[in-house]
Write a protein that holds these residues in place. Structure first.
Motif, PDB file in Angstrom:
ATOM      1  N   ARG A 211     -55.455 -85.118  42.222  1.00 52.66           N
ATOM      2  CA  ARG A 211     -54.654 -86.990  42.088  1.00 52.66           C
ATOM      3  C   ARG A 211     -54.525 -87.217  43.536  1.00 52.66           C
ATOM      4  O   ARG A 211     -54.247 -87.053  44.517  1.00 52.66           O
ATOM      5  CB  ARG A 211     -53.375 -86.351  41.314  1.00 52.66           C
ATOM      6  CG  ARG A 211     -52.650 -87.356  41.311  1.00 52.66           C
ATOM      7  CD  ARG A 211     -51.367 -86.908  40.821  1.00 52.66           C
ATOM      8  NE  ARG A 211     -51.538 -86.840  39.042  1.00 52.66           N
ATOM      9  CZ  ARG A 211     -50.598 -85.395  38.888  1.00 52.66           C
ATOM     10  NH1 ARG A 211     -50.268 -84.724  39.795  1.00 52.66           N
ATOM     11  NH2 ARG A 211     -50.587 -85.003  37.526  1.00 52.66           N
ATOM     12  N   ARG A 212     -54.929 -88.262  43.460  1.00 55.25           N
ATOM     13  CA  ARG A 212     -54.864 -88.599  44.765  1.00 55.25           C
ATOM     14  C   ARG A 212     -53.424 -90.674  44.527  1.00 55.25           C
ATOM     15  O   ARG A 212     -53.664 -91.329  43.501  1.00 55.25           O
ATOM     16  CB  ARG A 212     -56.463 -89.804  45.624  1.00 55.25           C
ATOM     17  CG  ARG A 212     -56.290 -88.370  45.436  1.00 55.25           C
ATOM     18  CD  ARG A 212     -58.001 -89.230  45.971  1.00 55.25           C
ATOM     19  NE  ARG A 212     -59.179 -88.106  45.608  1.00 55.25           N
ATOM     20  CZ  ARG A 212     -60.237 -88.555  45.394  1.00 55.25           C
ATOM     21  NH1 ARG A 212     -61.049 -90.081  45.775  1.00 55.25           N
ATOM     22  NH2 ARG A 212     -61.868 -87.556  45.255  1.00 55.25           N
ATOM     23  N   THR A 213     -52.675 -90.765  44.924  1.00 55.27           N
ATOM     24  CA  THR A 213     -51.851 -92.185  45.045  1.00 55.27           C
ATOM     25  C   THR A 213     -52.279 -92.669  46.887  1.00 55.27           C
ATOM     26  O   THR A 213     -51.976 -93.586  46.885  1.00 55.27           O
ATOM     27  CB  THR A 213     -50.712 -91.653  45.756  1.00 55.27           C
ATOM     28  OG1 THR A 213     -50.151 -90.919  46.615  1.00 55.27           O
ATOM     29  CG2 THR A 213     -49.755 -91.328  44.105  1.00 55.27           C
ATOM     30  N   THR A 214     -53.107 -92.088  47.365  1.00 56.44           N
ATOM     31  CA  THR A 214     -53.043 -92.707  48.724  1.00 56.44           C
ATOM     32  C   THR A 214     -54.795 -93.093  48.727  1.00 56.44           C
ATOM     33  O   THR A 214     -55.654 -93.213  48.028  1.00 56.44           O
ATOM     34  CB  THR A 214     -53.369 -91.457  49.842  1.00 56.44           C
ATOM     35  OG1 THR A 214     -54.338 -90.772  49.658  1.00 56.44           O
ATOM     36  CG2 THR A 214     -52.081 -91.107  50.099  1.00 56.44           C
ATOM     37  N   THR A 215     -55.034 -93.543  49.746  1.00 56.51           N
ATOM     38  CA  THR A 215     -56.652 -94.191  50.060  1.00 56.51           C
ATOM     39  C   THR A 215     -57.656 -93.579  51.013  1.00 56.51           C
ATOM     40  O   THR A 215     -58.870 -93.292  51.202  1.00 56.51           O
ATOM     41  CB  THR A 215     -56.554 -95.581  50.339  1.00 56.51           C
ATOM     42  OG1 THR A 215     -56.446 -95.684  51.763  1.00 56.51           O
ATOM     43  CG2 THR A 215     -56.232 -96.657  49.322  1.00 56.51           C
ATOM     44  N   THR A 216     -56.890 -92.272  51.508  1.00 59.97           N
ATOM     45  CA  THR A 216     -58.464 -91.317  52.266  1.00 59.97           C
ATOM     46  C   THR A 216     -58.425 -90.484  51.011  1.00 59.97           C
ATOM     47  O   THR A 216     -58.373 -89.798  50.602  1.00 59.97           O
ATOM     48  CB  THR A 216     -56.633 -90.434  53.763  1.00 59.97           C
ATOM     49  OG1 THR A 216     -57.568 -89.857  54.227  1.00 59.97           O
ATOM     50  CG2 THR A 216     -55.489 -90.099  52.705  1.00 59.97           C
ATOM     51  N   ARG A 217     -59.188 -90.211  52.067  1.00 62.65           N
ATOM     52  CA  ARG A 217     -60.453 -88.606  51.570  1.00 62.65           C
ATOM     53  C   ARG A 217     -60.376 -87.368  52.303  1.00 62.65           C
ATOM     54  O   ARG A 217     -60.189 -85.833  51.341  1.00 62.65           O
ATOM     55  CB  ARG A 217     -61.743 -88.677  52.088  1.00 62.65           C
ATOM     56  CG  ARG A 217     -62.496 -90.172  50.905  1.00 62.65           C
ATOM     57  CD  ARG A 217     -62.017 -90.313  48.895  1.00 62.65           C
ATOM     58  NE  ARG A 217     -62.849 -91.318  48.201  1.00 62.65           N
ATOM     59  CZ  ARG A 217     -62.556 -91.220  47.479  1.00 62.65           C
ATOM     60  NH1 ARG A 217     -62.645 -89.541  46.170  1.00 62.65           N
ATOM     61  NH2 ARG A 217     -63.490 -92.442  46.780  1.00 62.65           N
ATOM     62  N   HIS A 218     -58.969 -86.954  53.093  1.00 61.60           N
ATOM     63  CA  HIS A 218     -59.103 -85.899  53.753  1.00 61.60           C
ATOM     64  C   HIS A 218     -57.655 -85.376  52.599  1.00 61.60           C
ATOM     65  O   HIS A 218     -57.090 -85.995  51.551  1.00 61.60           O
ATOM     66  CB  HIS A 218     -57.660 -86.734  54.665  1.00 61.60           C
ATOM     67  CG  HIS A 218     -57.185 -85.545  55.466  1.00 61.60           C
ATOM     68  ND1 HIS A 218     -56.543 -83.517  55.227  1.00 61.60           N
ATOM     69  CD2 HIS A 218     -57.608 -84.814  56.966  1.00 61.60           C
ATOM     70  CE1 HIS A 218     -56.957 -83.575  56.465  1.00 61.60           C
ATOM     71  NE2 HIS A 218     -56.964 -83.858  57.287  1.00 61.60           N
ATOM     72  N   PRO A 219     -57.771 -83.675  52.884  1.00 62.29           N
ATOM     73  CA  PRO A 219     -57.763 -83.309  51.393  1.00 62.29           C
ATOM     74  C   PRO A 219     -56.332 -82.952  51.189  1.00 62.29           C
ATOM     75  O   PRO A 219     -55.544 -82.680  50.476  1.00 62.29           O
ATOM     76  CB  PRO A 219     -58.732 -81.874  51.095  1.00 62.29           C
ATOM     77  CG  PRO A 219     -59.373 -81.638  52.920  1.00 62.29           C
ATOM     78  CD  PRO A 219     -59.557 -83.129  53.172  1.00 62.29           C
ATOM     79  N   ALA A 220     -55.426 -82.903  52.672  1.00 62.36           N
ATOM     80  CA  ALA A 220     -54.771 -82.817  52.552  1.00 62.36           C
ATOM     81  C   ALA A 220     -54.135 -83.853  52.899  1.00 62.36           C
ATOM     82  O   ALA A 220     -52.507 -83.961  52.760  1.00 62.36           O
ATOM     83  CB  ALA A 220     -53.745 -81.845  53.827  1.00 62.36           C
TER      84      ALA A 220
END
Length: 269
Positions: A211-220
């Motif tokens: 699940r993502r709410t940010t646009t970054t691909r950084h896993p943390a």
């Protein structure tokens, strides 16, 4: 408690494994329905409704389940070793020639008439991932009690169905207000924006487990604030805070909130 996107993926997995096939084994391990036998019935579909699951059978029957905090459905190929918990935690077994669906630790499991499904889920508001999605009605319900804290209003499935603590915290962050701000004090246009953002995020996340709410691909850095207490806010660097019924990490996170004191305005816990 799983969010609506997680329940949607569970329903899709169950539907793929069971729909259009005849059950060759049925075992409901709850006292009220222990003698019920669905063997020989075809599964018509498995439909999510907010955080509820409706497994429909021919003959007008529906198996209604809810995962709450601990429940899970697992699907296994025939002959595959089951995993998901000890045998005494199994509450339901539905098997056809190709697959077996196992319901572990299901706190809600009932067999009802399909015609009476409204008795189980009719109280729910517009489903963020359902065909009945109605943003205007969701906004109306969300703002019906101006004194209610935003976090409580977002979690109330009678307002809009599918939001849990993750999205509650993330949506409040994206709106730049704390979860304790009364909905009547939200700036103009923010309720509509919140509802639109909730729908967009659940739609985007329903097909992916990370699940993502940010646009970054950084896993943390997939989430802005949820689960990030004592770490710097991804926007302003302020330490993210956590509030809930207890500070002990072993306690259930059923009403925990995360927020950034630097980015979010309003009352705090």
């Amino acid at each position: 408690m799983p969010e609506g996107d997680t329940v949607w993926r569970t329903a899709r997995s169950l539907h793929t494994a069971l729909a259009g096939r005849v059950l060759i084994r049925s075992d409901l391990r709850v006292p009220r329905f222990a003698t019920a036998d669905l063997t020989g019935r075809s599964v018509l579909d498995v439909t999510p409704r907010g955080k509820h699951l409706l497994t429909r059978f021919d003959g007008g029957l529906t198996l209604h389940s809810h995962l709450r905090m601990e429940g899970a459905w697992r699907v296994f190929a025939t002959g595959e070793r089951w995993s998901g918990g000890p045998a005494h935690e199994i509450r339901a077994i539905l098997a056809n020639a190709e697959h077996t669906a196992i319901g572990y630790r299901l706190p809600v499991l009932e067999l009802i008439r399909t015609a009476e499904e409204e008795n189980a889920v009719g109280h729910l508001g517009p489903d963020l991932l359902g065909p009945d999605w109605d943003p205007a009605e969701a906004v109306r319900r969300l703002t019906a009690d101006p004194a209610r804290p935003l976090g409580e209003a977002l979690l109330d499935q009678r307002n809009l169905a599918g939001i849990g603590n993750v999205y509650k915290s993330e949506l409040a962050f994206l709106a730049a207000v704390t979860p304790w701000l009364p909905v009547g004090e939200l700036p103009p246009g923010i309720p509509e924006r919140l509802v639109a953002t909730a729908h967009r995020l659940l739609e985007a996340n329903k097909d992916r487990p990370d699940r993502r709410t940010t646009t970054t691909r950084h896993p943390a850095h997939h989430l802005y604030v949820y689960g990030r207490e004592h770490r710097p806010c991804l926007r302003c660097g302020t330490e993210v805070r956590r509030a809930g019924p207890t500070a002990h990490r072993s306690a259930p996170d059923d009403r925990v909130s995360y927020w950034c004191p630097g980015c979010q305005k309003g009352p705090t816990a």
